[in-house]
Design a protein around this motif. Sequence first.
Motif, mmCIF file in Angstrom:
data_model
loop_
_atom_site.group_PDB
_atom_site.id
_atom_site.type_symbol
_atom_site.label_atom_id
_atom_site.label_comp_id
_atom_site.label_asym_id
_atom_site.label_seq_id
_atom_site.Cartn_x
_atom_site.Cartn_y
_atom_site.Cartn_z
ATOM 1 N N ALA A 101 1.400 9.533 -6.077
ATOM 2 C CA ALA A 101 1.970 8.277 -5.565
ATOM 3 C C ALA A 101 2.930 7.627 -6.566
ATOM 4 C CB ALA A 101 0.879 7.317 -5.111
ATOM 5 N N VAL A 102 3.551 6.552 -6.136
ATOM 6 C CA VAL A 102 4.550 5.891 -6.985
ATOM 7 C C VAL A 102 3.893 5.346 -8.252
ATOM 8 C CG1 VAL A 102 6.172 3.955 -7.120
ATOM 9 C CG2 VAL A 102 6.174 5.432 -5.118
ATOM 10 N N THR A 103 2.621 4.980 -8.142
ATOM 11 C CA THR A 103 1.922 4.474 -9.323
ATOM 12 C C THR A 103 1.982 5.492 -10.471
ATOM 13 O OG1 THR A 103 0.507 3.162 -7.911
ATOM 14 C CG2 THR A 103 -0.306 3.584 -10.135
ATOM 15 N N TYR A 127 6.126 -6.541 -8.375
ATOM 16 C CA TYR A 127 4.850 -5.859 -8.197
ATOM 17 C C TYR A 127 4.181 -5.755 -9.583
ATOM 18 C CZ TYR A 127 1.820 -1.942 -6.884
ATOM 19 O OH TYR A 127 0.747 -1.123 -6.664
ATOM 20 N N ILE A 173 13.283 -3.153 -7.651
ATOM 21 C CA ILE A 173 12.379 -2.903 -6.519
ATOM 22 C C ILE A 173 13.071 -3.431 -5.267
ATOM 23 C CG2 ILE A 173 10.105 -3.320 -5.511
ATOM 24 C CD1 ILE A 173 9.109 -4.084 -8.323
ATOM 25 N N ASN A 177 8.739 -6.195 -3.228
ATOM 26 C CA ASN A 177 7.403 -6.743 -3.164
ATOM 27 C C ASN A 177 7.318 -7.664 -4.370
ATOM 28 O OD1 ASN A 177 4.680 -7.246 -3.171
ATOM 29 N ND2 ASN A 177 4.036 -5.165 -3.654
ATOM 30 N N ASP A 205 12.738 1.664 -7.371
ATOM 31 C CA ASP A 205 11.518 1.798 -6.560
ATOM 32 C C ASP A 205 11.907 1.576 -5.099
ATOM 33 O OD1 ASP A 205 9.104 1.321 -5.181
ATOM 34 O OD2 ASP A 205 8.145 0.489 -6.955
ATOM 35 N N ILE A 207 10.030 2.462 -2.302
ATOM 36 C CA ILE A 207 8.877 2.799 -1.468
ATOM 37 C C ILE A 207 8.926 2.155 -0.068
ATOM 38 C CG2 ILE A 207 7.367 1.002 -2.447
ATOM 39 C CD1 ILE A 207 5.170 3.305 -2.344
ATOM 40 N N TYR A 208 9.713 1.073 0.065
ATOM 41 C CA TYR A 208 9.860 0.438 1.391
ATOM 42 C C TYR A 208 11.212 0.751 2.018
ATOM 43 C CZ TYR A 208 5.915 -2.305 -0.361
ATOM 44 O OH TYR A 208 4.698 -2.690 -0.883
ATOM 45 N N SER A 236 3.158 6.171 0.824
ATOM 46 C CA SER A 236 2.254 5.034 1.057
ATOM 47 C C SER A 236 2.724 4.027 2.099
ATOM 48 C CB SER A 236 1.985 4.297 -0.249
ATOM 49 O OG SER A 236 1.158 5.082 -1.072
ATOM 50 N N LYS A 237 4.011 3.802 2.224
ATOM 51 C CA LYS A 237 4.431 2.700 3.091
ATOM 52 C C LYS A 237 5.110 3.228 4.355
ATOM 53 C CE LYS A 237 2.883 0.275 -0.308
ATOM 54 N NZ LYS A 237 1.859 -0.736 -0.426
ATOM 55 N N ARG A 245 -2.406 9.157 -1.700
ATOM 56 C CA ARG A 245 -1.919 9.090 -3.080
ATOM 57 C C ARG A 245 -0.890 10.180 -3.365
ATOM 58 N NH1 ARG A 245 -1.463 5.353 -3.525
ATOM 59 N NH2 ARG A 245 -1.508 4.998 -5.761
ATOM 60 N N TYR A 328 5.679 -8.485 3.432
ATOM 61 C CA TYR A 328 5.215 -9.652 2.694
ATOM 62 C C TYR A 328 6.156 -10.820 2.935
ATOM 63 C CZ TYR A 328 3.481 -5.619 0.075
ATOM 64 O OH TYR A 328 2.926 -4.427 -0.279
#
Length: 398
Positions: A101-103, A127, A173, A177, A205, A207-208, A236-237, A245, A328
């Motif tokens: 995952a991005v983490t 984030y 990002i 987020n 980033d 991810i969205y 994830s998104k 993950r 969000y």
Amino acid sequence: MIRASQRAMGIVYAIRDVVLPARELEKKGIKVIRLNIGDPGKYDFQPPEHMQEAYCRAIKEGHNYYGPSEGLPELREAIVEREKRKNGVDITPDDVRVTTAVTEALQFVFGGLLDPGDNILVPSPSYPPYVGLVKFYGAEPREYMTVEENGWQPDIDDMRKLIDERTKAIAVINPNNPTGALYEKKTVKAILDLAGEYDLPVISDEIYDLMTYEGKHVSPGSLTKDVPVIVMNGLSKVYFATGWRLGYLYYVDPEGKLEEVREAIDKLARIRVCPNTPAQLAAIAGMRGPMDYLEEYMKKLRERRDYVYKRIQEIPGVSAVKPQGAFYIFPKIEERKWKSDFDFVMDVLHEAHVLFVHGSGFGKAGDWHFRIVFLPPVDVLEEAMDRFEEFMRKRLGA
Ligand code: PLP
């Protein structure tokens, strides 16, 4: 007592830290509406059928072994196809690394770039791992402001002021987020120009990336001519598979400036062995499969965003910018009747039994704000907003 490391003890993660007091209430039998974690899988969103089938099939067919540290070749090929379609980037599978995952991509990028004493520009608000993880690696996260009055777009002049000889990169990002901001093309260009001026890479980033309401996401990877860009994305998104993950990073590096960083990241990838193998086969199905599910899900998300935005506008003492991406909204607390935004969020929790996250948990620019996750169905959001409105009217006597 055996001492823990100061490095680890210093970690703060606001999104999960607010859960402990919520749990105390729940133990007493009180029903708390939790709007704190951005996990679509907890609501009516699931990974598309073709990905679920591929995951199950991978396990049944015996793909339960360790894979290569850099990720399965076929997935890296599928990621290249996806990213060429989305961003028109000129990359090959050799530029792609699959991560847990991005983490984990963040751990690789920060771990591969930063020494103690170095600094990196991160958005404020952002984030939380962007601050927490950078500190964990002994470096300094320098928060550049994003400006609420300007739809939470980054302040390029502020970025410039923060750069010095120990600055290693600019992190972006987008969509953001916790603010839900989507950056304009001219902003992305301005960030690239600034990075080019100081010879810095951009960490992006995304991810969205396909989760936008108005407008489309523009990647710095699609615009760069010489500035190295490291893009991070995952399942994830947009693929609604948080619990699997799985993610990836790739390099858009027209002048080969990242050669050493790539080597460092590969060393990090090797000591953690490999990402989840069956999830990678599911990811291949995701990258190559139909995306029509996203249209249906975005319709639901848009309805939920519009609903919460409308309610926030009607509730006294708070205001918000309309989010253009992600799930969000980041309202401002206009009436400062509390000691802090954390105090406000705790008061809402104990009185109205609705869980938000305090804005200061996302950095300096988050002060006197709070984040609401609008993933649940409208009837749940309605109950939460009713309780919140009653709370505000009572506290403000309005
Ligand atoms: N980056 C951003 C901006 C996020 O909002 C999140 C999760 O909410 C992550 C990264 C973590 O993503 P992953 O599940 O891929 O580790």
